[in-house]
Design a protein around this motif. Structure first.
Motif, PDB file in Angstrom:
ATOM      1  N   GLU A  25      39.907  62.713  35.001  1.00 10.31           N
ATOM      2  CA  GLU A  25      39.755  61.431  34.318  1.00 10.31           C
ATOM      3  C   GLU A  25      40.847  61.226  33.278  1.00 10.31           C
ATOM      4  N   VAL A  26      41.160  59.963  33.002  1.00 11.44           N
ATOM      5  CA  VAL A  26      42.070  59.592  31.916  1.00 11.44           C
ATOM      6  C   VAL A  26      41.317  59.725  30.596  1.00 11.44           C
ATOM      7  N   VAL A  27      41.923  60.374  29.613  1.00 14.92           N
ATOM      8  CA  VAL A  27      41.236  60.556  28.327  1.00 14.92           C
ATOM      9  C   VAL A  27      42.002  60.002  27.132  1.00 14.92           C
ATOM     10  N   GLY A  28      43.273  59.649  27.283  1.00 13.40           N
ATOM     11  CA  GLY A  28      44.005  59.138  26.124  1.00 13.40           C
ATOM     12  C   GLY A  28      45.495  59.213  26.339  1.00 13.40           C
ATOM     13  N   PHE A  29      46.213  59.221  25.210  1.00 10.61           N
ATOM     14  CA  PHE A  29      47.662  59.162  25.258  1.00 10.61           C
ATOM     15  C   PHE A  29      48.275  60.316  24.474  1.00 10.61           C
ATOM     16  N   VAL A  30      49.480  60.700  24.893  1.00 11.63           N
ATOM     17  CA  VAL A  30      50.257  61.704  24.169  1.00 11.63           C
ATOM     18  C   VAL A  30      50.846  61.020  22.946  1.00 11.63           C
ATOM     19  N   PHE A  53      52.917  57.978  34.703  1.00 12.71           N
ATOM     20  CA  PHE A  53      52.537  57.688  33.324  1.00 12.71           C
ATOM     21  C   PHE A  53      52.686  58.939  32.448  1.00 12.71           C
ATOM     22  N   PRO A  54      53.913  59.247  32.029  1.00 12.85           N
ATOM     23  CA  PRO A  54      54.129  60.451  31.211  1.00 12.85           C
ATOM     24  C   PRO A  54      53.486  60.369  29.838  1.00 12.85           C
ATOM     25  N   ARG A  68      49.491  67.817  28.956  1.00 16.88           N
ATOM     26  CA  ARG A  68      48.786  66.571  29.270  1.00 16.88           C
ATOM     27  C   ARG A  68      47.520  66.792  30.081  1.00 16.88           C
ATOM     28  N   LEU A  69      47.197  68.041  30.358  1.00 22.56           N
ATOM     29  CA  LEU A  69      46.026  68.363  31.175  1.00 22.56           C
ATOM     30  C   LEU A  69      45.081  69.271  30.400  1.00 22.56           C
TER      31      LEU A  69
END
Length: 216
Positions: free
Chosen positions: A170-175, A97-98, A141-142
């Motif tokens: 954890e997942v926090v959102g999108f680029v 998931f880029p 992304r990190l």
């Protein structure tokens, strides 16, 4: 009686809205915006475009499919072999998931001062992020700027506790500028890998030969 009715209506209105006398007679628009309205607008925008729902869904999927936590030795931010193995699993998942951003939270046990533990938790988060970057994940992304130190223990004990010495990814959102994130179609990002994994080649049809008995 008319004046009394007006006053009673005014009191009722203030009770319903939670306003004070000063607030009631203040001109409309005179309140100072402390930033809450902007946050609500941003939240609504993310909700309407599907970003919040997609973030939650991806976060749940990440937590279900990959170990999200690694642990550390006492007073250390060095990655163990087990921690590296877990981070490799995380990196493999993240590479699918880029468009997605992740945050690594650093934690400690309850031994030591708050300031020391906060810095130690951040070092642990940075160590995890550095390893993920080494696995081919873009550093943009990190995020490892958040450290809860010893404020969120898994086990409430004042002594050393390995389960509290951890980082959590954890997942926090999108680029936002990723070319694949367009027109608010964030649900497609979630479904893409599921659809891909569900495609199977149709089995080749074969003709089964049969012989007809001429006597029948």
């Amino acid at each position: 009686m008319a004046l009394r009715a007006i006053l009673m209506a005014s009191v009722a209105a203030m009770a319903l809205t939670g306003c004070t006398d000063t607030d009631f007679f203040r001109e409309v628009g005179s309140e100072v915006d402390e930033g809450g309205f902007g946050n609500a607008t941003m939240n609504n925008t993310m909700l309407m475009t599907g970003q919040i729902e997609a973030t939650v869904a991806l976060g749940r999927r990440f937590a279900n499919e990959v170990p999200t936590t690694i642990n550390f030795a006492f007073n250390s931010s060095q990655l163990s072999d087990a921690a590296r193995a877990t981070l490799r699993e995380q990196a493999k998942w993240i590479r699918q998931f880029p468009e997605v951003r992740f945050r690594v939270y650093g934690h400690t046990d309850l031994v030591g001062s708050e300031a020391y533990n906060k810095a130690l938790g951040l070092r642990r988060a940075n160590a995890a992020v550095a390893f993920l970057v080494g696995q081919g994940i873009g550093s943009a992304r990190l995020e490892a700027v958040v450290s809860f130190g010893k404020t969120r223990p898994v086990i409430q004990t004042p002594g050393p506790e390995e389960r509290n010495r951890r980082t959590v990814t954890e997942v926090v959102g999108f680029v936002q500028d990723n070319p694949m994130v367009l027109n608010g179609k964030y649900a497609e990002i979630i479904m893409r890998e599921y659809v891909k994994s569900g495609k199977r080649e149709h089995p080749t049809n074969t003709t089964v030969g049969t012989e007809v008995d001429p006597s029948q």
